[in-house]
Design a protein around this motif. Structure first.
Motif, PDB file in Angstrom:
ATOM      1  N   THR A   1       0.839  -1.191   0.000  1.00  0.00           N
ATOM      2  CA  THR A   1       0.000   0.000   0.000  1.00  0.00           C
ATOM      3  C   THR A   1       0.877   1.245   0.000  1.00  0.00           C
ATOM      4  N   TYR A   2       0.469   2.252  -0.747  1.00  0.00           N
ATOM      5  CA  TYR A   2       1.136   3.547  -0.666  1.00  0.00           C
ATOM      6  C   TYR A   2       0.539   4.303   0.515  1.00  0.00           C
ATOM      7  N   VAL A   3       1.386   4.808   1.395  1.00  0.00           N
ATOM      8  CA  VAL A   3       0.924   5.467   2.618  1.00  0.00           C
ATOM      9  C   VAL A   3       1.397   6.910   2.641  1.00  0.00           C
ATOM     10  N   ARG A   4       0.698   7.710   3.398  1.00  0.00           N
ATOM     11  CA  ARG A   4       1.046   9.118   3.559  1.00  0.00           C
ATOM     12  C   ARG A   4       2.398   9.248   4.262  1.00  0.00           C
ATOM     13  N   ALA A   5       3.281  10.043   3.686  1.00  0.00           N
ATOM     14  CA  ALA A   5       4.599  10.242   4.257  1.00  0.00           C
ATOM     15  C   ALA A   5       4.563  11.357   5.309  1.00  0.00           C
ATOM     16  N   ASP A   6       5.575  11.371   6.152  1.00  0.00           N
ATOM     17  CA  ASP A   6       5.638  12.371   7.221  1.00  0.00           C
ATOM     18  C   ASP A   6       5.761  13.786   6.683  1.00  0.00           C
ATOM     19  N   TRP A   7       6.340  13.938   5.501  1.00  0.00           N
ATOM     20  CA  TRP A   7       6.561  15.270   4.930  1.00  0.00           C
ATOM     21  C   TRP A   7       5.454  15.685   3.968  1.00  0.00           C
ATOM     22  N   PHE A   8       4.299  15.083   4.111  1.00  0.00           N
ATOM     23  CA  PHE A   8       3.189  15.343   3.178  1.00  0.00           C
ATOM     24  C   PHE A   8       2.846  16.834   3.117  1.00  0.00           C
ATOM     25  N   ARG A   9       2.739  17.355   1.889  1.00  0.00           N
ATOM     26  CA  ARG A   9       2.268  18.711   1.642  1.00  0.00           C
ATOM     27  C   ARG A   9       1.301  18.652   0.463  1.00  0.00           C
ATOM     28  N   PRO A  10       0.066  19.111   0.636  1.00  0.00           N
ATOM     29  CA  PRO A  10      -0.938  18.949  -0.429  1.00  0.00           C
ATOM     30  C   PRO A  10      -0.603  19.721  -1.702  1.00  0.00           C
ATOM     31  N   LEU A  11      -0.918  19.109  -2.823  1.00  0.00           N
ATOM     32  CA  LEU A  11      -0.799  19.775  -4.118  1.00  0.00           C
ATOM     33  C   LEU A  11      -2.069  20.538  -4.460  1.00  0.00           C
ATOM     34  N   PHE A  12      -3.205  19.973  -4.079  1.00  0.00           N
ATOM     35  CA  PHE A  12      -4.500  20.536  -4.434  1.00  0.00           C
ATOM     36  C   PHE A  12      -5.091  21.308  -3.252  1.00  0.00           C
ATOM     37  N   ASP A  13      -5.801  22.369  -3.577  1.00  0.00           N
ATOM     38  CA  ASP A  13      -6.431  23.213  -2.565  1.00  0.00           C
ATOM     39  C   ASP A  13      -7.936  22.962  -2.585  1.00  0.00           C
ATOM     40  N   PHE A  14      -8.399  22.047  -1.728  1.00  0.00           N
ATOM     41  CA  PHE A  14      -9.823  21.720  -1.657  1.00  0.00           C
ATOM     42  C   PHE A  14     -10.532  22.604  -0.644  1.00  0.00           C
ATOM     43  N   ALA A  15     -11.754  22.995  -0.954  1.00  0.00           N
ATOM     44  CA  ALA A  15     -12.610  23.663   0.024  1.00  0.00           C
ATOM     45  C   ALA A  15     -13.071  22.628   1.051  1.00  0.00           C
ATOM     46  N   SER A  16     -13.180  23.047   2.305  1.00  0.00           N
ATOM     47  CA  SER A  16     -13.530  22.100   3.363  1.00  0.00           C
ATOM     48  C   SER A  16     -14.900  21.476   3.137  1.00  0.00           C
ATOM     49  N   GLU A  17     -15.857  22.244   2.534  1.00  0.00           N
ATOM     50  CA  GLU A  17     -17.195  21.683   2.303  1.00  0.00           C
ATOM     51  C   GLU A  17     -17.126  20.494   1.342  1.00  0.00           C
ATOM     52  N   ARG A  18     -16.261  20.591   0.315  1.00  0.00           N
ATOM     53  CA  ARG A  18     -16.146  19.494  -0.649  1.00  0.00           C
ATOM     54  C   ARG A  18     -15.502  18.277  -0.006  1.00  0.00           C
ATOM     55  N   VAL A  19     -14.530  18.521   0.873  1.00  0.00           N
ATOM     56  CA  VAL A  19     -13.893  17.404   1.556  1.00  0.00           C
ATOM     57  C   VAL A  19     -14.908  16.694   2.443  1.00  0.00           C
ATOM     58  N   MET A  20     -15.720  17.460   3.172  1.00  0.00           N
ATOM     59  CA  MET A  20     -16.741  16.870   4.029  1.00  0.00           C
ATOM     60  C   MET A  20     -17.732  16.051   3.205  1.00  0.00           C
ATOM     61  N   THR A  21     -18.092  16.560   2.038  1.00  0.00           N
ATOM     62  CA  THR A  21     -18.979  15.805   1.150  1.00  0.00           C
ATOM     63  C   THR A  21     -18.334  14.491   0.743  1.00  0.00           C
ATOM     64  N   TRP A  22     -17.058  14.547   0.400  1.00  0.00           N
ATOM     65  CA  TRP A  22     -16.362  13.336  -0.043  1.00  0.00           C
ATOM     66  C   TRP A  22     -16.251  12.311   1.068  1.00  0.00           C
ATOM     67  N   VAL A  23     -15.790  12.729   2.259  1.00  0.00           N
ATOM     68  CA  VAL A  23     -15.578  11.753   3.316  1.00  0.00           C
ATOM     69  C   VAL A  23     -16.893  11.211   3.859  1.00  0.00           C
ATOM     70  N   SER A  24     -17.977  11.985   3.750  1.00  0.00           N
ATOM     71  CA  SER A  24     -19.246  11.543   4.328  1.00  0.00           C
ATOM     72  C   SER A  24     -20.167  10.851   3.327  1.00  0.00           C
ATOM     73  N   GLN A  25     -20.050  11.200   2.052  1.00  0.00           N
ATOM     74  CA  GLN A  25     -20.999  10.676   1.069  1.00  0.00           C
ATOM     75  C   GLN A  25     -20.342   9.934  -0.081  1.00  0.00           C
ATOM     76  N   GLY A  26     -19.017   9.989  -0.174  1.00  0.00           N
ATOM     77  CA  GLY A  26     -18.321   9.173  -1.151  1.00  0.00           C
ATOM     78  C   GLY A  26     -18.363   9.660  -2.569  1.00  0.00           C
ATOM     79  N   TYR A  27     -18.640  10.917  -2.802  1.00  0.00           N
ATOM     80  CA  TYR A  27     -18.554  11.451  -4.152  1.00  0.00           C
ATOM     81  C   TYR A  27     -18.031  12.876  -4.069  1.00  0.00           C
ATOM     82  N   GLY A  28     -17.925  13.547  -5.222  1.00  0.00           N
ATOM     83  CA  GLY A  28     -17.320  14.867  -5.211  1.00  0.00           C
ATOM     84  C   GLY A  28     -15.824  14.791  -5.024  1.00  0.00           C
ATOM     85  N   ASP A  29     -15.210  13.702  -5.521  1.00  0.00           N
ATOM     86  CA  ASP A  29     -13.785  13.496  -5.263  1.00  0.00           C
ATOM     87  C   ASP A  29     -12.917  13.808  -6.473  1.00  0.00           C
TER      88      ASP A  29
END
Length: 298
Positions: free
Chosen positions: A69-97
């Motif tokens: 499995t590829y896992v998150r590294a300790d030095w992780f820095r995001p490339l994409f700038d997601f709005a928190s509402e879209r992230v909440m939609t993704w983690v809670s409803q499984g779409y909008g990803d």
């Protein structure tokens, strides 16, 4: 990600790379099969996508040879700038990803909600801990005790209609509680495993499901058939199954009169809770309108 790097990619490529980052950031891992399942591509294509993401952000992921499995590294820095509402939609409803671009509505739409503060790094710690069943140390601002440091064992996110909570066992109070995510100022995953009493199956209020019966308010509604049509009631009743831990939030959000004698006045109370007894023992009913008001004795 630079503008030049983005312009060199097709929209499907950007969607897949954004999906990889979402999985890494908020679940802590990504497998080739996740891409295959989500996008209907072949394993070889999934391997190329992960390699491409690694080329763009080489310090964001490592490969775990044991779990493959590829896992998150300790030095992780995001490339994409997601709005928190879209992230909440993704983690809670499984779409909008897909890639975070601003979509235009098909018709004019406006909302009246306040945007609740949510630190995505804090959220990512919580979601990874939920996914991997880990313990989290948080700095939390409570109305009663101010800023405190707590150890919690989170297992679910919960939306009360106004803001997001995390449901967790709180080692400070030794009970299961809701924590407003916007009040968490810092979070880090801790070593160790949860004990048996801290596991989700021990949360009585979360696991108990009640069926509540809502009807048009007998005193405040002049034309009950209007309310029956609005809520899709059958034979004048709307039956709703709800977790005990969420019942108070639901009743408050919809201004449901929870008095025994439907005694709350006001146009905001269109609904009355007909079966109070179904919620006996529910701990968060302090939030429900009128639930603590007893029937008047004459």
């Amino acid at each position: 990600m630079s503008n030049d790097a983005i312009s060199d990619l097709t929209q499907p490529q950007r969607d897949r790379l954004a999906f990889i980052e979402l999985r890494l950031r908020f679940l802590g891992e990504i497998r080739r099969q996740d891409l295959v399942t989500r996008f209907g591509i072949q394993s070889a294509a999934a391997t190329r996508d992960i390699a491409q993401y690694k080329d763009l952000a080489p310090r964001n992921l490592d490969y775990d040879t044991k779990t493959k499995t590829y896992v998150r590294a300790d030095w992780f820095r995001p490339l994409f700038d997601f709005a928190s509402e879209r992230v909440m939609t993704w983690v809670s409803q499984g779409y909008g990803d897909g890639e975070p671009i601003r979509w235009k509505p098909l018709v004019t739409c406006e909302g009246s909600s306040l945007e609740a503060k949510c630190d995505l790094e804090v959220l990512s710690v919580l979601t990874r801990a939920i996914h991997r069943k880990q313990i989290v140390e948080v700095s939390y601002r409570a109305l009663s005790s101010g800023l405190t440091t707590r150890e919690i064992v989170p297992f679910a996110l919960a939306d009360n209609g106004q803001r997001w909570h995390v449901r967790a066992f709180d080692r400070r109070s030794n009970e299961f509680r809701d924590f407003v995510i916007g009040r968490i100022t810092d979070a880090r995953i801790m070593a160790g495993a949860a004990t048996d009493i801290e596991l989700p199956d021990q949360d009585i209020q979360w696991n108990r499901v009640a069926e509540i019966e809502l009807v048009p308010h007998p005193a405040n509604v002049q034309h009950p058939d209007t309310i029956e049509a609005e809520y899709g009631m059958k034979e004048g009743v709307l039956k709703v199954r709800v977790r005990a831990a969420m019942a108070g939030y639901l009743l408050r959000r919809w201004n449901v009169d929870c008095t025994e004698d439907h005694g709350l006045k006001g146009e905001e109370h269109h609904l009355w809770l007909r079966n109070r007894q179904a919620l006996y023992g529910v701990t968060n009913l302090v939030l429900a309108p009128g639930f603590g008001i007893q029937r008047k004795e004459w």
